[in-house]
Design a protein around this motif. Structure first.
Motif, PDB file in Angstrom:
ATOM      1  N   UNK A 195      -6.678   5.035  -8.351  1.00 22.71           N
ATOM      2  CA  UNK A 195      -7.795   5.958  -8.155  1.00 22.71           C
ATOM      3  C   UNK A 195      -7.350   7.214  -7.414  1.00 22.71           C
ATOM      4  N   UNK A 196      -6.467   7.056  -6.429  1.00 18.96           N
ATOM      5  CA  UNK A 196      -5.987   8.203  -5.656  1.00 18.96           C
ATOM      6  C   UNK A 196      -5.131   9.129  -6.512  1.00 18.96           C
ATOM      7  N   UNK A 197      -4.275   8.542  -7.357  1.00 18.43           N
ATOM      8  CA  UNK A 197      -3.436   9.352  -8.240  1.00 18.43           C
ATOM      9  C   UNK A 197      -4.305  10.050  -9.284  1.00 18.43           C
ATOM     10  N   UNK A 250       2.848  17.455  -8.868  1.00 19.08           N
ATOM     11  CA  UNK A 250       4.129  17.123  -8.245  1.00 19.08           C
ATOM     12  C   UNK A 250       4.134  15.693  -7.724  1.00 19.08           C
ATOM     13  N   UNK A 251       4.901  14.786  -8.355  1.00 18.35           N
ATOM     14  CA  UNK A 251       4.994  13.419  -7.820  1.00 18.35           C
ATOM     15  C   UNK A 251       5.500  13.392  -6.383  1.00 18.35           C
ATOM     16  N   UNK A 252       6.505  14.197  -6.072  1.00 21.67           N
ATOM     17  CA  UNK A 252       7.078  14.187  -4.727  1.00 21.67           C
ATOM     18  C   UNK A 252       6.033  14.534  -3.672  1.00 21.67           C
ATOM     19  N   UNK A 263       4.310  11.650  -0.955  1.00 26.70           N
ATOM     20  CA  UNK A 263       4.404  11.816   0.496  1.00 26.70           C
ATOM     21  C   UNK A 263       3.017  11.907   1.132  1.00 26.70           C
ATOM     22  N   UNK A 264       2.081  12.446   0.400  1.00 25.24           N
ATOM     23  CA  UNK A 264       0.717  12.505   0.929  1.00 25.24           C
ATOM     24  C   UNK A 264       0.075  11.115   0.950  1.00 25.24           C
ATOM     25  N   UNK A 265       0.380  10.286  -0.032  1.00 25.13           N
ATOM     26  CA  UNK A 265      -0.215   8.954  -0.116  1.00 25.13           C
ATOM     27  C   UNK A 265       0.486   7.949   0.785  1.00 25.13           C
ATOM     28  N   UNK A 266       1.741   8.223   1.154  1.00 23.76           N
ATOM     29  CA  UNK A 266       2.480   7.322   2.035  1.00 23.76           C
ATOM     30  C   UNK A 266       3.632   6.641   1.329  1.00 23.76           C
ATOM     31  N   UNK A 311       0.787  -1.223   0.000  1.00 18.90           N
ATOM     32  CA  UNK A 311       0.000   0.000   0.000  1.00 18.90           C
ATOM     33  C   UNK A 311       0.819   1.273   0.000  1.00 18.90           C
ATOM     34  N   UNK A 312       2.127   1.171   0.235  1.00 15.65           N
ATOM     35  CA  UNK A 312       2.977   2.355   0.228  1.00 15.65           C
ATOM     36  C   UNK A 312       3.768   2.448  -1.073  1.00 15.65           C
ATOM     37  N   UNK A 313       4.247   3.638  -1.364  1.00 13.16           N
ATOM     38  CA  UNK A 313       5.074   3.867  -2.544  1.00 13.16           C
ATOM     39  C   UNK A 313       6.536   3.796  -2.111  1.00 13.16           C
ATOM     40  N   UNK A 314       7.288   2.887  -2.698  1.00 13.49           N
ATOM     41  CA  UNK A 314       8.720   2.758  -2.400  1.00 13.49           C
ATOM     42  C   UNK A 314       9.478   3.762  -3.252  1.00 13.49           C
ATOM     43  N   UNK A 315      10.283   4.593  -2.603  1.00  8.61           N
ATOM     44  CA  UNK A 315      10.981   5.690  -3.282  1.00  8.61           C
ATOM     45  C   UNK A 315      12.444   5.711  -2.854  1.00  8.61           C
TER      46      UNK A 315
END
Length: 205
Positions: A144-146, A156-158, A162-165, A120-124
């Motif tokens: 859907x969130x994006x 802004x992807x960054x 960070x807002x999505x986790x 569920x998180x975005x690995x960055x």
């Protein structure tokens, strides 16, 4: 994770810092930069796409399919990532920009493993103090969130990640795998040293 992960290389920008040239097709150590990135990503994904808005036939030689932004005017990398989430079928989307030709498969694999460990998180990737939001793995469940954020005007992807986790893969500030060739001067210097510092590197790729 290979069969469940799709890959997307971002090569759809205007190339402003490259004087308007198609950045992904600029040569680095004898091959287009986008080809280097695709070669490292290919073994890790079930399908590989390139986000590009011009020279589609040239890009198509390095991937399974090409994607173009749904909106005209080079709206930015988030548009390409959204197109990838909409079009590709993997449970996760591994994303990398075309101007990191020194990227290595092992780093991309570590990013995938981090994403699996944090559902569920975005690995960055975090390079020293800087977040690298275009080097990431997104779960497709966030489509859907994006999509909603894009419709609301987010570009802004960054900020969005960070807002999505997020969860972070820490790399050194001077990690050679993250050398960014986004302007002619840096790219020229790298090409001139190809028979020196980068000579053995090319031989092994």
């Amino acid at each position: 994770m290979r069969d469940g992960c799709s890959g997307l290389v971002l090569s759809g920008g205007q190339g402003t810092r490259m004087g308007g040239a198609d950045k992904g097709l600029m040569p680095w150590c004898g091959r287009p930069m986008v080809e280097w990135v695709c070669r490292q990503m290919r073994p890790l994904v079930g399908e590989l796409a390139i986000s590009c808005n011009r020279n589609v036939a040239s890009h198509a030689a390095f991937c399974d399919r090409t994607l173009s932004d749904a909106h005209a005017g080079y709206p930015g990398p988030l548009a390409g990532i959204l197109a990838g989430l909409r079009s590709l079928c993997g449970t996760h989307l591994l994303v990398a920009p075309c101007d990191l030709p020194a990227i290595e498969q092992e780093l991309l694999r570590e990013l995938q493993q981090l994403a699996l460990a944090h559902p569920g998180r975005i690995a960055v990737v975090r390079q020293g103090e800087r977040l690298q939001p275009l080097l990431c793995v997104l779960p497709r469940t966030l489509l859907a969130a994006v999509d909603s954020a894009w419709a609301a005007g987010e570009r802004s992807p960054s900020r969005l990640w960070q807002r999505l986790g997020i969860c972070e893969l820490a790399c050194r500030e001077d990690d050679p795998r993250l050398l960014n060739f986004n302007c002619p001067e840096v790219l020229l210097a790298a090409c001139q040293s190809a028979h020196g510092e980068w000579g053995s590197y090319v031989d092994h790729r």
